[in-house]
Design a protein around this motif. Sequence first.
Motif, short mmCIF file in Angstrom:
data_model
loop_
_atom_site.label_atom_id
_atom_site.label_comp_id
_atom_site.label_asym_id
_atom_site.label_seq_id
_atom_site.Cartn_x
_atom_site.Cartn_y
_atom_site.Cartn_z
N UNK A 272 37.65 -4.42 72.10
CA UNK A 272 38.10 -3.36 73.00
C UNK A 272 39.60 -3.23 72.84
N UNK A 273 40.00 -2.47 71.84
CA UNK A 273 41.42 -2.27 71.58
C UNK A 273 41.64 -0.92 70.92
N UNK A 274 42.86 -0.67 70.53
CA UNK A 274 43.23 0.61 69.94
C UNK A 274 42.42 0.92 68.69
N UNK A 275 42.20 -0.07 67.83
CA UNK A 275 41.50 0.18 66.57
C UNK A 275 40.03 0.49 66.79
N UNK A 276 39.44 -0.08 67.83
CA UNK A 276 38.06 0.29 68.15
C UNK A 276 37.99 1.74 68.59
N UNK A 277 39.05 2.24 69.22
CA UNK A 277 39.08 3.64 69.63
C UNK A 277 39.17 4.56 68.41
N UNK A 278 39.93 4.17 67.40
CA UNK A 278 40.01 4.96 66.17
C UNK A 278 38.64 5.01 65.51
N UNK A 279 38.01 3.85 65.38
CA UNK A 279 36.68 3.79 64.76
C UNK A 279 35.66 4.58 65.57
N UNK A 280 35.72 4.46 66.88
CA UNK A 280 34.84 5.23 67.77
C UNK A 280 34.93 6.71 67.47
N UNK A 281 36.15 7.24 67.36
CA UNK A 281 36.32 8.67 67.14
C UNK A 281 35.84 9.10 65.76
N UNK A 282 35.97 8.22 64.77
CA UNK A 282 35.44 8.53 63.44
C UNK A 282 33.93 8.69 63.51
N UNK A 283 33.26 7.73 64.11
CA UNK A 283 31.80 7.74 64.18
C UNK A 283 31.30 8.86 65.08
N UNK A 284 31.94 9.03 66.23
CA UNK A 284 31.50 10.06 67.18
C UNK A 284 31.68 11.45 66.61
N UNK A 285 32.70 11.66 65.79
CA UNK A 285 32.90 12.96 65.17
C UNK A 285 31.72 13.38 64.33
N UNK A 286 31.09 12.40 63.64
CA UNK A 286 29.87 12.69 62.89
C UNK A 286 28.71 12.97 63.84
N UNK A 287 28.55 12.15 64.89
CA UNK A 287 27.43 12.32 65.81
C UNK A 287 27.43 13.71 66.44
N UNK A 288 28.62 14.18 66.83
CA UNK A 288 28.73 15.51 67.43
C UNK A 288 28.60 16.62 66.39
N UNK A 289 28.71 16.28 65.10
CA UNK A 289 28.63 17.29 64.04
C UNK A 289 29.93 18.00 63.77
N UNK A 290 31.06 17.46 64.25
CA UNK A 290 32.35 18.13 64.09
C UNK A 290 32.92 18.01 62.68
N UNK A 291 32.82 16.82 62.07
CA UNK A 291 33.43 16.66 60.75
C UNK A 291 32.79 17.64 59.76
#
Length: 502
Positions: A272-291
């Motif tokens: 639970x830190x800053x780098x997990x937030x970066x990774x979260x946004x990378x993965x979530x961007x695919x899940x939402x279909x944004x990338x």
Amino acid sequence: MATAGCAAALLGATVAAPAHGLTVKVDNQSGRDARSVFLMLSGAASSDGKLPNDVGVPLSAIGGSQFTVGDITSGRLYVSYGAKVTNAEPPTAPIRYDKVEFTTTGSAPTANLTAVDFFGIPFKLRSQNASGAALGTRAEPATATVMNALLKIPGARAATVPASGGGTARIRSPQLSPPRTYPSLDPYVRSMAGQRITIKGAFFGAPFTTFAYSGTFAADGSITLTGTTTPQGGQSAPGQPLAVQGASLSDAIYAGAGPYTVGGARRPPDPNDLYSAVYRDLVAGFAWGYWGGRYGNDTIAWCTNPDPRGYCPLGWNKPSFASARATAPAFTAFHGYASIISDLTDAYGFAYSDTGSVKTVLLPIDPRGTLTVTIVGDGSKAEGGSDAQADAAMLDDLGVRRTVTVGDDDTATVGRVSCPPACGEHAVRITGADGELDDDVVARGRAGADDRRRRPLEVRLTPRAQAYLAEHGELDARMTVTVRRPGAIVDRATTKIALRRG
């Protein structure tokens, strides 16, 4: 926005409960007897002694169908049908159960619905403060609505779990289903080859820190992200590089977690830190279909109200999933299970549902107020709708006729069956509505499930009804159509019809 592993699974410790706390009221609209509906509180015992920690209790044994909880850092209320469960109940268990998540401590106590693991039982939440003022609601529709929609996803039938009493106990999400049950996201990941992306976001920790990371996808979907971090009140500085292998990325999109490295070192599970937030946004961007979608590959363009510091304060709120694409690609380009959960419910559909969407999945609660948990029924009736409205909707799905012509072979077509929407085993029973055949069965019919073509729903008249029609030419009747759908769901609708000779 939640950090990795925190959004969907509220597991935690407790502190001593005060004399008064959150009142949880359970409204049983399941259609099941309260003696066969069980509640289990995980995270702590209720402060009024009605629910021990992690011990199932029949709803009928809980006075007033309500209990009180004190300060719970995080917890879950499990609801099961026919038998008790524990918080270690496997998702393949034949007992039908589901859960509601809540936390009463901290600066922003919340409750939420979740289908991250699976969908089994729908709920509605209603929150009120200590004075009785409304704080909001979150809801899921009837089981039939959600299950029928999920079963349209290719492979989803392999994610179903049979219930011990027949029907379906639940439909598992991609993260708890056998590998490759749902459509592979490998083609989506590989389609990003050569594209550069920028992730601008924030870590809501101590200290609050914004970040801006960029990188270019390799041919196999691997990527190394580099950038800067800016702590609140501080100066920007280079952050450590974050690297993800393409081979792990497609599974991580469904699971909400996967292997990656920071500064060349492999990460432990669920940091639970800053780098997990970066990774979260990378993965979530695919899940939402944004990338790779219509808004471009800079996350700041995915929201309508960016903060001047360079992040989306209320999450990504531009249309997502299929709507994030200008044209539909030849491959699956979003988290299909989460898309259906998002469209139909206010629940988490994947671990990072709180990173975006026009909906807010978290429901504010008052630790001294009231949370009403309604157990929603299985039929197709909409919340607040009348039985007549429900009947009309089902009969419309089947294309039921009000005047039916009987052929020379003494059979008649009363509607049309297709799957979807009217998936299931169909039974038709027609009784006389007046005169000498009043309440007598005059015709019956059946139709099987899973027919993807629209085909006749036929009945055959009884000999007595045949004789009546031969004499009178018309027979007023009542027709009842029963549909047994996946998930032990039974829909039943009745209408008046007239039988006539052709």
